[in-house]
Design a protein around this motif. Sequence first.
Motif, PDB file in Angstrom:
ATOM      1  N   UNK A   1      -3.885  -5.955 -13.159  1.00  0.00           N
ATOM      2  CA  UNK A   1      -2.869  -6.586 -13.997  1.00  0.00           C
ATOM      3  C   UNK A   1      -1.749  -7.120 -13.104  1.00  0.00           C
ATOM      4  N   UNK A   2      -1.893  -8.376 -12.670  1.00  0.00           N
ATOM      5  CA  UNK A   2      -0.942  -8.992 -11.746  1.00  0.00           C
ATOM      6  C   UNK A   2      -0.385 -10.252 -12.404  1.00  0.00           C
TER       7      UNK A   2
ATOM      8  N   UNK B   1       0.821  -1.207   0.000  1.00  0.00           N
ATOM      9  CA  UNK B   1       0.000   0.000   0.000  1.00  0.00           C
ATOM     10  C   UNK B   1       0.860   1.263   0.000  1.00  0.00           C
ATOM     11  N   UNK B   2       1.925   1.257   0.781  1.00  0.00           N
ATOM     12  CA  UNK B   2       2.806   2.429   0.829  1.00  0.00           C
ATOM     13  C   UNK B   2       3.507   2.651  -0.514  1.00  0.00           C
ATOM     14  N   UNK B   3       3.942   1.571  -1.158  1.00  0.00           N
ATOM     15  CA  UNK B   3       4.587   1.716  -2.462  1.00  0.00           C
ATOM     16  C   UNK B   3       3.590   2.197  -3.509  1.00  0.00           C
TER      17      UNK B   3
ATOM     18  N   UNK C   1      -1.803   0.502 -12.305  1.00  0.00           N
ATOM     19  CA  UNK C   1      -0.565  -0.214 -11.990  1.00  0.00           C
ATOM     20  C   UNK C   1      -0.524  -1.596 -12.633  1.00  0.00           C
ATOM     21  N   UNK C   2       0.706  -2.048 -12.874  1.00  0.00           N
ATOM     22  CA  UNK C   2       1.000  -3.395 -13.328  1.00  0.00           C
ATOM     23  C   UNK C   2       1.963  -3.999 -12.315  1.00  0.00           C
ATOM     24  N   UNK C   3       1.701  -5.230 -11.884  1.00  0.00           N
ATOM     25  CA  UNK C   3       2.515  -5.852 -10.840  1.00  0.00           C
ATOM     26  C   UNK C   3       3.051  -7.201 -11.303  1.00  0.00           C
TER      27      UNK C   3
ATOM     28  N   UNK D   1      -4.485 -10.573  -3.065  1.00  0.00           N
ATOM     29  CA  UNK D   1      -5.630  -9.979  -2.376  1.00  0.00           C
ATOM     30  C   UNK D   1      -5.394  -8.504  -2.073  1.00  0.00           C
ATOM     31  N   UNK D   2      -4.196  -8.201  -1.564  1.00  0.00           N
ATOM     32  CA  UNK D   2      -3.897  -6.802  -1.227  1.00  0.00           C
ATOM     33  C   UNK D   2      -3.873  -5.941  -2.487  1.00  0.00           C
ATOM     34  N   UNK D   3      -3.306  -6.469  -3.565  1.00  0.00           N
ATOM     35  CA  UNK D   3      -3.261  -5.714  -4.814  1.00  0.00           C
ATOM     36  C   UNK D   3      -4.665  -5.505  -5.384  1.00  0.00           C
ATOM     37  N   UNK D   4      -5.502  -6.530  -5.296  1.00  0.00           N
ATOM     38  CA  UNK D   4      -6.877  -6.392  -5.781  1.00  0.00           C
ATOM     39  C   UNK D   4      -7.614  -5.299  -5.008  1.00  0.00           C
TER      40      UNK D   4
END
Length: 256
Positions: free
Chosen positions: A217-218, A144-146, A155-157, A208-211
């Motif tokens: 886009x993970x 979250x901080x990043x 974002x793309x991860x 989950x955190x990214x969603x």
Amino acid sequence: MPSPDAGAPHADWLVPDWPAPAGVHAFCTTRAGGVSEGAYGSLNLGLKSGDDPQRVAVNRARVRAATGGAHLAFLAQVHGSRCVALDAASPEGQEADASTTAEPRVACTVMVADCMPVLLCDAAGTRVAAVHCGWRGLAGGALEHAAAAFDGRELIAWLGPCIGPAAFEVGPEVKAAFEAHAPEAAAGFRPGAREGKWLADLPALARQRLAALGVRSVHGNDGSAAWCTVGNPSRFFSYRRDGAASGRMAALVWRA
């Protein structure tokens, strides 16, 4: 073993298969391509691992050469959630577990040996970030901080190798830490073989955190056996498997 050609990663290193825009480059090292010996063979990048510092310096120089000479500012990682902004003058050793930059030829770099590296870029290719995600950092908000540094941009991860869901046994306090943030995190755990223990799925928890951040886009680590650092000793370093004699790998992302 010969070093990679300047500007190109070693053939064994992981190059993300992700839809990053032109000008964004990334890779994650493996054990291959270095000069360290014994338990640290061969591309150990950790200066505090007990390896010969001169060999580690050569290994780090080879990684830098593979970026084409980008500035690498290795962090002093503490399993926290702090994200620091980098530029071409940023020193090594800043205490943080994530870094971000919008400057070209500055490589955001995190080291791992069971924890999961997460690389981020925006869809326009104007900013990149690298995040060190052990369970403490992930539960504490490192992603979250990043992500906050991108000011809401798409974002793309990419998720790199880490201890896999069949090997990562944790106590109930770890499960509780994730569920306190989001009850749906319970799906990232299953009962372990020992009473009161749980097997944690770091890639699933990160997804989950990214969603929740709206990142759709993970790519990369899906929790399968090929990504597990513990289960692939010939390719990956693993602190849980090898203890203090474990080397360190690195994941990097930068703008050309």
